[in-house]
Design an enzyme around this catalytic site. Sequence first.
Site, PDB file in Angstrom:
ATOM      1  N   HIS A 109     -14.649 -17.965  30.272  1.00  0.00           N
ATOM      2  CA  HIS A 109     -13.695 -16.934  29.907  1.00  0.00           C
ATOM      3  C   HIS A 109     -13.024 -17.538  28.671  1.00  0.00           C
ATOM      4  O   HIS A 109     -12.760 -16.604  27.837  1.00  0.00           O
ATOM      5  CB  HIS A 109     -12.730 -16.651  30.962  1.00  0.00           C
ATOM      6  N   GLU A 110     -12.360 -18.750  28.817  1.00  0.00           N
ATOM      7  CA  GLU A 110     -11.337 -19.266  27.640  1.00  0.00           C
ATOM      8  C   GLU A 110     -12.365 -19.625  26.332  1.00  0.00           C
ATOM      9  O   GLU A 110     -11.885 -19.232  25.329  1.00  0.00           O
ATOM     10  CB  GLU A 110     -10.520 -20.351  28.289  1.00  0.00           C
TER      11      GLU A 110
ATOM     12  N   HIS B 234     -12.641 -16.301  24.381  1.00  0.00           N
ATOM     13  CA  HIS B 234     -11.476 -16.417  23.368  1.00  0.00           C
ATOM     14  C   HIS B 234     -11.424 -17.000  22.377  1.00  0.00           C
ATOM     15  O   HIS B 234     -11.364 -16.627  21.232  1.00  0.00           O
ATOM     16  CB  HIS B 234     -10.271 -16.550  24.254  1.00  0.00           C
TER      17      HIS B 234
END
Length: 200
Positions: free
Chosen positions: A21-22, A25
Amino acid sequence: MSSSYVIFFQIFILIYSIVLHELGHAYMALFFGDETAKRMGRLTLVPWRHLELFGSFLLPLFLFFSGIGFLFAWAKPVPINLFYVKAPRLALFFVALAGPVVNVVLMGIFFVLWVVFKQSVFASLCVYGMYLNFVLALFNLLPIPPLDGSKLLLSFLPSSIQSVFYRYEMYGMVLLALLFFVGGLDWIFRVSHWFFSMHF
């Protein structure tokens, strides 16, 4: 499969779901020209570069020992500096959206694995992976700083409001912690449980 192996694989799925998820980003920020995450060593699958004390350790331990039967966590937000991008509002929107999109993609991958291993002992882990990433996507879309939903909303708001937001963003983590401990976010798990009980 013994319960200890199940817990081990659940922790593994949990850690890499929040790490990916990170990374979503971080790579989207890099795509727009912001190398802040890259310089800070966040473009890596090494988990401890992304984990933080409360969301990655204390919260999962609390959920484990509370007997809730579901492990959940979050990682350190990826640092973003919109000074380095040419279209800051567009970058903010897509960088914020990238994390939940990664979780939706992971849901799809676990669904395919569930179809393949439906008759095996791995089926329950595939369902856990789908459920976890559904919860992560839903949770991160909440409009509470520093969650992705707040950044998506922020990308449409005036610059004056953005400056106030960044000034008080740190208090959002305190609010999230309080909401977890008083049950203010239980509806996310209830909605997710209802959805998955209807289909799996």
